[in-house]
Design a protein around this motif. Structure first.
Motif, PDB file in Angstrom:
ATOM      1  N   GLY A 160       0.842  -1.191   0.000  1.00 43.53           N
ATOM      2  CA  GLY A 160       0.000   0.000   0.000  1.00 43.53           C
ATOM      3  C   GLY A 160       0.872   1.234   0.000  1.00 43.53           C
ATOM      4  O   GLY A 160       1.755   1.399  -0.834  1.00 43.53           O
ATOM      5  N   THR A 174       2.538  -0.120   4.301  1.00 44.04           N
ATOM      6  CA  THR A 174       1.348  -0.887   4.638  1.00 44.04           C
ATOM      7  C   THR A 174       1.172  -2.007   3.639  1.00 44.04           C
ATOM      8  O   THR A 174       1.559  -1.897   2.472  1.00 44.04           O
ATOM      9  N   ARG A 175       0.612  -3.096   4.127  1.00 41.99           N
ATOM     10  CA  ARG A 175       0.203  -4.198   3.267  1.00 41.99           C
ATOM     11  C   ARG A 175      -1.157  -4.677   3.767  1.00 41.99           C
ATOM     12  O   ARG A 175      -1.539  -4.383   4.917  1.00 41.99           O
ATOM     13  N   PRO A 176      -1.917  -5.405   2.958  1.00 41.88           N
ATOM     14  CA  PRO A 176      -3.231  -5.854   3.407  1.00 41.88           C
ATOM     15  C   PRO A 176      -3.139  -6.726   4.654  1.00 41.88           C
ATOM     16  O   PRO A 176      -2.242  -7.579   4.771  1.00 41.88           O
ATOM     17  N   GLY A 177      -4.070  -6.501   5.597  1.00 42.64           N
ATOM     18  CA  GLY A 177      -4.171  -7.373   6.757  1.00 42.64           C
ATOM     19  C   GLY A 177      -4.982  -8.608   6.429  1.00 42.64           C
ATOM     20  O   GLY A 177      -5.410  -8.817   5.285  1.00 42.64           O
ATOM     21  N   SER A 182      -8.663  -4.235   5.746  1.00 48.41           N
ATOM     22  CA  SER A 182      -7.741  -3.956   6.839  1.00 48.41           C
ATOM     23  C   SER A 182      -6.343  -3.817   6.263  1.00 48.41           C
ATOM     24  O   SER A 182      -6.075  -4.271   5.146  1.00 48.41           O
ATOM     25  N   SER A 183      -5.470  -3.173   7.012  1.00 49.61           N
ATOM     26  CA  SER A 183      -4.085  -3.041   6.574  1.00 49.61           C
ATOM     27  C   SER A 183      -3.166  -3.136   7.782  1.00 49.61           C
ATOM     28  O   SER A 183      -3.563  -2.883   8.918  1.00 49.61           O
ATOM     29  N   GLN A 184      -1.939  -3.534   7.501  1.00 50.88           N
ATOM     30  CA  GLN A 184      -0.937  -3.717   8.533  1.00 50.88           C
ATOM     31  C   GLN A 184       0.254  -2.825   8.237  1.00 50.88           C
ATOM     32  O   GLN A 184       0.648  -2.666   7.086  1.00 50.88           O
ATOM     33  N   LEU A 204      -7.871  -0.055   9.433  1.00 51.17           N
ATOM     34  CA  LEU A 204      -7.179   0.534   8.298  1.00 51.17           C
ATOM     35  C   LEU A 204      -6.084   1.468   8.779  1.00 51.17           C
ATOM     36  O   LEU A 204      -6.253   2.174   9.777  1.00 51.17           O
ATOM     37  N   GLY A 206      -3.472   4.297   6.814  1.00 51.27           N
ATOM     38  CA  GLY A 206      -3.125   4.907   5.535  1.00 51.27           C
ATOM     39  C   GLY A 206      -2.549   6.289   5.730  1.00 51.27           C
ATOM     40  O   GLY A 206      -2.473   6.818   6.850  1.00 51.27           O
ATOM     41  N   THR A 221      -6.267   6.310  10.566  1.00 48.86           N
ATOM     42  CA  THR A 221      -6.590   4.942  10.979  1.00 48.86           C
ATOM     43  C   THR A 221      -7.916   4.905  11.732  1.00 48.86           C
ATOM     44  O   THR A 221      -8.388   5.926  12.248  1.00 48.86           O
ATOM     45  N   HIS A 506      -5.456 -10.433  -3.487  1.00 48.04           N
ATOM     46  CA  HIS A 506      -5.936  -9.291  -2.714  1.00 48.04           C
ATOM     47  C   HIS A 506      -7.451  -9.329  -2.528  1.00 48.04           C
ATOM     48  O   HIS A 506      -7.964  -9.071  -1.431  1.00 48.04           O
TER      49      HIS A 506
END
Length: 601
Positions: A160, A174-177, A182-184, A204, A206, A221, A506
């Motif tokens: 991300g 960030t990458r998808p959770g 959601s994101s991590q 989230l 970002g 977030t 994804h």
């Protein structure tokens, strides 16, 4: 040309602007689609304009920092295939707009994607690329002058946002959770990759931006909240400390270069309220006086000036196609650097009212209603894509053209839409998918309360909105008189099987897994109920679509036609996921509008 055809042509031909960047001398790197697709234009503080590119398709760009001569990084693809390539352009050397042969290659490999993530001081860029295996994205730091590259991350999955610490100590990305939507956040420090937030947290993250002293980052977030807010993220501990929140609205922010100010954007039922806040305390300083009720087009991120005195952003409303707006951070005053409204002078454009549509299960669907001056009783429901998208109070030539023909246009944010909190956007995840389709039926049942004829109502939508169109006419055949499907999904199973591999990995979080949820995906696919369809369809697709393959359109058109129902399939060989070129929009959309006019009477 008839009066109606002339109006549709004017609406579809209206110029739109985008704000991409601001340089140290106050020049704005903008996008202008006068040519039919978005090209780069430089706006100077004295009001001058110079077109920089004449590429065959749309492009975007950023100024490189700390490099001489002045240089722009250009992001462009081929015929809408979304395989972004990166090139360089020296604006002071441009006498006539340049084509692809006038660009200097920076990162080129047409078989793969190279997405610009960040521009750093010292002539450096950060980009994400799937060239390693076509599926996973790596994060790469490139020194443009030295032509050296450093891989910051190659741990797999999508990438991300990314932000490199000013002191060079590390980078955040960030990458998808694990949960849908959601994101991590990860910290990249040399060879070490450390998880700052949990992969299984339904939250989230970002808008990552480091503070100038590299002590912490500012993020948008909804960690521990229903609505997004602006927070300070400690990279050492992962601690989130909120600075600006609003329990009734989503809030996002953009940090100034000096680390002292925040542009705060509040999403108020599809309209943007802007303000400047203090970073240290989060305290409000001044409201930004926007050009009416509308929305910042934050697909192009607002860009602060180097001296932190102001910003450039893209602004659109139901009556403004898209302008470049400059904001004075001290006073909150705004000025228009590039205007789009001249093309629509003399037209009576419609602005929406907002209603809440009740559903049988006790929810309320937010919905914008665009009512023509002389309504005919017919209606068109326009459903946004995503599914995690949001319909906002922006300019739509389609909405204005349909209302000009007497149709009342309803633009809902069905469950699954963002902008109304985490609970709302989670209500369509995986096996809840058909609950969002049921929202269409609730809106149809509400039509008589708006004085509209339920027998003369149609669906219109693109991408996931196209899926909703097909699901509506397949699962609720008695309700809908017609459908316009643009790059839509006809089968969730074949979509996941045939979409680009990087997207399948994804999207399965949102739609469900082919391995674990196949039975439900089959059940939720309009193609498996296509024999129930009674409504005529108009289907539009791009041959180069990397997201929703053309096969989705072909198979549904063939099946509907085999059932003896009218269907028209229009395919554009030089388009991808949607119609980016005006010449194609001028061909497709008037035909679709005429189709609805004929079917709805």
């Amino acid at each position: 040309m008839s009066d109606t055809a002339d109006l549709v042509h004017r609406l579809l031909s209206a110029r739109t602007w985008r704000a991409f960047d601001v340089d140290a001398d106050g020049r704005v790197l903008a996008g202008d689609d006068t040519s039919g697709s978005v090209q780069l234009v430089e706006l100077t503080p004295d009001g001058g304009r110079r077109t920089l590119t004449a590429l065959p398709g749309a492009c975007s760009g950023r100024y490189l920092k700390g490099i001489s001569p002045r240089t722009v990084v250009v992001s462009h693809d081929s015929a809408g295939d979304e395989r972004a390539q990166l090139s360089l352009l020296r604006p002071d050397e441009v006498t006539d707009p340049v084509g692809e042969d006038g660009l200097e290659p920076l990162v080129r490999d047409p078989a793969h994607i190279h997405s610009l993530a960040e521009v750093l001081d010292g002539g450096r860029v950060v980009y994400a690329t799937n060239r390693r295996n076509g599926v996973d994205f790596d994060l790469v730091l490139r020194d443009v002058e030295a032509t050296t590259e450093t891989v910051l991350y190659d741990g797999g999955g999508m990438v991300g946002g990314a932000a490199v610490a000013p002191d060079g100590s590390g980078a955040l990305m960030t990458r998808p959770g694990t949960p849908a939507m959601s994101s991590q956040v990860l910290l990249l420090a040399g060879a070490e990759t450390r998880e700052i937030t949990a992969a299984d947290e339904p939250a989230l993250f970002g808008g990552l931006q480091w503070l100038p002293d590299s002590s912490a980052a500012i993020v948008t977030t909804n960690s521990g909240r229903d609505r997004t807010g602006i927070a300070r993220l400690d990279p050492a501990t992962g601690t989130v400390t909120y600075l600006v929140t609003d329990d009734a609205h989503d809030v996002s922010g953009r940090l100034s270069p000096d680390g002292a100010s925040l542009l705060v954007v509040t999403d108020d039922d599809g309209a943007s309220r802007l303000a400047i806040h203090d970073v240290t305390t989060g305290a409000h300083r001044v409201d930004v006086v926007t050009p009416g009720v509308g929305v910042g087009d934050f697909l192009t991120v607002p860009r602060w000036s180097a001296d932190s005195q102001g910003l450039a952003l893209t602004w659109t409303s139901p009556t403004i196609p898209a302008d470049v707006v400059l904001v004075d951070a001290a006073s909150g005053r705004t000025g228009t650097a590039a205007s789009s409204v001249d093309d629509l002078e003399g037209l009576e454009l419609v602005t929406p009212t907002s209603v809440g549509v009740p559903t049988p299960d006790g929810e309320t669907v937010p919905c914008f209603v665009y009512a023509p001056e002389q309504p005919s009783g017919s209606s068109v429901l326009i459903v946004h894509g995503g599914p995690e998208g949001q319909s906002v109070r922006s300019f739509s030539p389609i909405v204005q053209a349909l209302t000009a023909q007497g149709h009342t246009v309803l633009v809902p944010n069905v469950r699954g839409s963002v902008g109304y909190g985490k609970r709302w956007y989670s209500l369509d995840d995986v096996e809840l998918r058909l609950d969002s389709v049921a929202d269409l039926a609730a809106i149809h049942d509400y039509l008589p309360q708006l004085g509209l004829d339920p027998a003369r109502s149609a669906l219109w939508g693109g991408s996931y909105g196209g899926y909703m169109v097909l699901a509506g006419v397949a699962f609720q055949p008695e309700r809908w008189a017609a459908g316009v499907d643009i790059v839509g999904i006809s089968s969730l199973v074949t979509f996941l099987e045939n979409t680009s591999p990087y997207r399948r990995a994804h999207r399965e979080r949102e739609y469900g897994s082919l391995e674990r949820n196949r039975e439900f995906l089959e059940r939720a696919s309009p193609l498996n109920r296509i024999s129930d369809v009674r409504a005529p369809l108009f289907v539009i697709h791009g041959a180069n679509d990397p997201r929703v393959p053309l096969s989705e359109a072909v198979q549904v058109a063939d099946a509907v036609r085999a059932g003896g129902v009218e269907v028209e399939l229009v395919v554009y060989d030089d388009e991808g996921h949607g119609l980016a070129k005006r010449v194609n929009r001028l061909d497709a959309y008037p035909r679709a509008i005429d189709f609805l006019g004929r079917v709805l009477g």
